[in-house]
Scaffold this active site. Structure first.
Site, short mmCIF file in Angstrom:
data_model
loop_
_atom_site.label_atom_id
_atom_site.label_comp_id
_atom_site.label_asym_id
_atom_site.label_seq_id
_atom_site.Cartn_x
_atom_site.Cartn_y
_atom_site.Cartn_z
N ARG A 69 0.84 -1.19 0.00
CA ARG A 69 0.00 0.00 0.00
C ARG A 69 0.88 1.24 0.00
O ARG A 69 1.84 1.33 0.77
CB ARG A 69 -0.94 0.01 1.20
CG ARG A 69 -2.15 0.91 1.01
CD ARG A 69 -3.13 0.80 2.16
NE ARG A 69 -3.95 -0.40 2.12
CZ ARG A 69 -4.94 -0.66 2.95
NH1 ARG A 69 -5.24 0.21 3.90
NH2 ARG A 69 -5.64 -1.77 2.85
N SER A 171 -8.50 0.44 0.50
CA SER A 171 -9.53 0.43 1.54
C SER A 171 -9.93 1.84 1.95
O SER A 171 -10.48 2.58 1.15
CB SER A 171 -9.02 -0.38 2.74
OG SER A 171 -10.05 -0.61 3.67
N ASP A 328 -16.89 1.12 4.57
CA ASP A 328 -15.79 1.93 4.04
C ASP A 328 -15.69 1.71 2.52
O ASP A 328 -16.45 0.90 1.96
CB ASP A 328 -14.48 1.63 4.78
CG ASP A 328 -13.90 0.26 4.51
OD1 ASP A 328 -14.63 -0.62 4.01
OD2 ASP A 328 -12.70 0.05 4.79
N ASP A 330 -14.05 0.07 0.31
CA ASP A 330 -13.98 -1.28 -0.29
C ASP A 330 -14.87 -2.27 0.44
O ASP A 330 -14.81 -3.48 0.19
CB ASP A 330 -12.53 -1.78 -0.36
CG ASP A 330 -11.94 -2.07 1.01
OD1 ASP A 330 -12.29 -1.36 1.98
OD2 ASP A 330 -11.12 -2.99 1.13
N ASP A 332 -15.07 -3.58 3.39
CA ASP A 332 -14.64 -4.66 4.29
C ASP A 332 -14.74 -4.26 5.76
O ASP A 332 -14.55 -5.10 6.64
CB ASP A 332 -13.21 -5.15 3.96
CG ASP A 332 -12.13 -4.12 4.23
OD1 ASP A 332 -12.45 -2.93 4.41
OD2 ASP A 332 -10.94 -4.50 4.24
N ARG A 333 -15.08 -3.00 6.03
CA ARG A 333 -15.22 -2.55 7.42
C ARG A 333 -16.57 -1.86 7.59
O ARG A 333 -17.18 -1.42 6.61
CB ARG A 333 -14.08 -1.61 7.80
CG ARG A 333 -12.71 -2.24 7.57
CD ARG A 333 -11.59 -1.49 8.27
NE ARG A 333 -11.66 -0.08 8.05
CZ ARG A 333 -11.13 0.82 8.88
NH1 ARG A 333 -10.54 0.43 9.97
NH2 ARG A 333 -11.21 2.10 8.61
N SER A 430 -10.41 -1.83 14.84
CA SER A 430 -10.56 -0.79 13.81
C SER A 430 -11.72 -1.12 12.88
O SER A 430 -11.60 -1.14 11.67
CB SER A 430 -9.25 -0.64 13.02
OG SER A 430 -8.81 -1.88 12.52
N LYS A 442 -12.12 -9.77 7.06
CA LYS A 442 -13.21 -8.92 7.55
C LYS A 442 -14.17 -8.61 6.42
O LYS A 442 -13.78 -8.55 5.26
CB LYS A 442 -12.65 -7.65 8.20
CG LYS A 442 -11.73 -6.81 7.35
CD LYS A 442 -11.20 -5.66 8.19
CE LYS A 442 -10.20 -4.82 7.42
NZ LYS A 442 -8.86 -5.43 7.37
#
Length: 616
Positions: A69, A171, A328, A330, A332-333, A430, A442
């Site tokens: 990243r 993300s 979020d 993408d 995944d959260r 998080s 996640k």
């Protein structure tokens, strides 16, 4: 030959005078075919920005807690066409050695909606280049035809029996960033030794192959297929296994607002709500469609709380919706907010509070249909709340901690599943949650609709999410936590801060006090030291590539300092675990606040080290 001579002449005219930088510039200009990133390097050379060239060209990205990243732009240390091609060539080299049947198993490739015009870089383009590299080596590629939630890639890897998966995403990072997330054949993110071996293979594969730049190859190759319909169908079908009260869902008067934070989540969360029998959640119109500039938020991270959820909360008030779910970019959260007292006041749940609710909910529904817990597990990262551990001790199921990062949880799920165990819930503080174990990562899509069902069930019992959270804490003891961060853009400063901690009272002597309280235990996951173990060795795996030190204080507070694996942050976590029946919560909160402030001031020295406090 003439073109290369012209290039050499051009470079000689604008040489920086630094041999290392000049060599790196020459390599870049020789290999890069993207006119915009080539122009960025040429401009820096002409302007004489040697240090910026060194930062961009004289180091490479390494795998953190979420893969590669970095900012998009020119340079070997950034995300761009060339570094993605190099990374995928290294991936191919490693996978070909590891999987003799790579030519039949293939690779899954997905992407989010990020893009940056100034460097001609978008997640979709990078995904297509990733596919081209594999296709030119006769490796089948399952390339999604449109953007998908990150959890769809590991899910597809498992369902299709692929050798690996790659998701192009950053993300919740700032709009300037992008990333390259790698999943192994078990569907979990890669961990050691695969990450180090892939990096070694990347370093051996830096010169692009002739067909690696053929972005159009996925359109013509018979080895490319689109898994979108099949995976979406299978995912939604399996998601129904997490639905326990469909009839109640269809009758609920509760309304929900959903924000996808300008990312991929809208259509998939809508489908998930339909699977559970809910009416469609009300989308935030300004945020439901992809926008790589994330125009309506100061940062695309729903974890930052009420300030970035502003549009969602105002829409919910207007529509009479009591619960907001926000995925979020993408998906995944997940962030969740609930209106209370029929007013314009909102409770935005922390990741630890949501985990207490979701852990209780998954356990409650498991108990309804299963008589015993011998093979049941819940998992959490070590910097997350200990609430699941406390519930496990009372209720009799198993609980395990992992290092920070869902890659550790994902691989632990795979290990436990192999031995016949059932992981019913996992989380990281998080706002990363996994209900069940259908994806070893996640998943904000499934978590959003599970939260909705829990809220609808509680509504039917005349309870709110916040009231149920208080019930959980009253039963098992209040777990009060504080999580935040400071920003440090200078890696040597970070190294100096943690070196000082390890030599605080002399060589190899850690601090013995924090906020006036004795420190009774020190665990250093970077060096493997733990003074609470007979051999003074930590039971958690050693992670030399990142910094993490945990202190347990005499008053029971657990405090951790660690570097982020995805951003230039030093994160800090503190938690006070009170016994059941402790009612003076305000004094506990005040004590935690004092210790947290002392932790930051005494151990991080923010003024001296020019650390930037959290701004949101």
């Amino acid at each position: 030959m003439g073109e290369k001579s012209d290039l050499n002449a051009n470079l000689c005219c604008h040489a920086t005078g630094d041999p290392q930088v000049d060599t790196a510039v020459y390599q870049w200009m020789t290999w890069d075919r993207n006119p915009q990133t080539r122009a960025q390097i040429e401009s820096l050379v002409k302007a004489g920005h040697v240090e910026e060239l060194r930062r961009r060209l004289c180091s490479r990205m390494s795998f953190g807690t979420a893969g590669l990243r970095a900012a998009m732009g020119a340079g070997f240390a950034r995300i761009n066409d060339l570094t993605i091609i190099q990374s995928t060539q290294g991936m191919y080299k490693y996978l070909a050695k590891f999987f003799p049947d790579l030519g039949s198993r293939g690779l899954v490739v997905g992407y989010d909606t990020r893009a940056q015009e100034t460097c001609g870089c978008s997640s979709e383009r990078l995904a297509r280049l990733t596919a081209a590299v594999m296709l030119c080596k006769d490796v089948p590629v399952y390339l999604f035809s449109t953007y998908v939630p990150t959890p769809f890639v590991p899910y597809a890897v498992k369902k299709l029996g692929a050798a690996a998966g790659i998701m192009v995403t950053a993300s919740h990072n700032p709009k300037e960033d992008n990333g390259y997330k790698v999943y192994w054949n078990n569907g979990a993110q890669i961990s050691s030794p695969h990450d180090k071996e892939i990096l070694r293979c990347i370093e051996e594969s830096v010169e692009p192959w002739p067909d690696s730049w053929n972005e159009k190859l996925p359109d013509s190759s018979a080895l490319r297929s689109d898994p979108l319909q099949e995976i979406c169908h299978l995912y939604m079908e399996e998601l129904s296994s997490l639905c326990f009260h469909r009839e109640l869902n269809s009758k609920t008067s509760l309304k929900f607002v959903h924000s996808s934070f300008h990312g991929v989540g809208h259509r998939y969360v809508q489908q998930a709500f339909k699977v559970f029998g809910f009416p469609q959640p009300i989308p935030v119109p300004e945020q439901k469609d992809p926008d790589p500039n994330f125009s309506t938020v100061s940062c695309p991270n729903p974890e930052e709380g009420e300030s970035v959820l502003e549009l969602s909360l105002r829409l919910a008030e207007k529509e009479g919706a009591r619960v907001v779910v926000a995925t979020d970019p993408d998906a995944d959260r997940l962030a969740v907010a609930e209106q209370y007292d029929n007013s314009c006041h909102w409770k935005v749940f922390t990741g630890n509070e949501l985990a207490a609710l979701l852990g209780w909910w998954m356990l409650y529904n498991w108990k309804e249909t299963h008589p015993e817990f011998k093979k049941v597990y819940m998992l959490a990262t070590t910097v997350s709340s200990k609430i699941l551990q406390t519930i496990a001790r009372t209720e009799g199921f198993h609980f395990e901690e992992t290092l920070p990062g869902f890659k550790w949880i994902g691989n632990k799920i795979c290990d436990l599943t192999k031995t016949g165990h059932e992981v019913i819930f996992s989380f990281e503080e998080s706002i990363g949650f996994l209900c069940g174990s259908m994806v070893p990562d996640k998943d904000g899509v499934s978590a959003a609709v599970v939260v909705a069902e829990m809220a609808a069930y509680l509504e039917n019992k005349n309870l709110t999410l916040n009231q149920q959270l208080k019930n959980i804490y009253e039963n098992y003891g209040y777990h009060i936590s504080k999580t935040s961060y400071v920003i440090c853009n200078d890696p040597p400063t970070v190294k100096r801060i943690f070196s000082r901690l390890r030599n605080f009272g002399g060589e190899n002597l850690y601090p013995i006090l924090c906020g006036g309280y004795n420190i009774v235990q020190v665990r250093d996951a970077t060096t493997g030291y733990d003074n609470n173990q007979p051999d003074q060795k930590s039971v958690l795996p050693v992670t030399k590539s990142s910094q993490m030190v945990t202190f347990t204080l005499q008053n029971g507070i657990v405090a951790t300092l660690r570097t982020s694996g995805t951003e230039p942050k030093i994160k800090y976590y503190t938690e006070f675990c009170a016994p059941p029946g402790e009612s003076d919560i305000s004094s506990l909160e005040e004590e935690l606040k004092r210790v947290t402030a002392a932790l930051v001031e005494e151990f991080l020295e923010p003024d001296k080290n020019n650390l930037i406090p959290r701004s949101v």
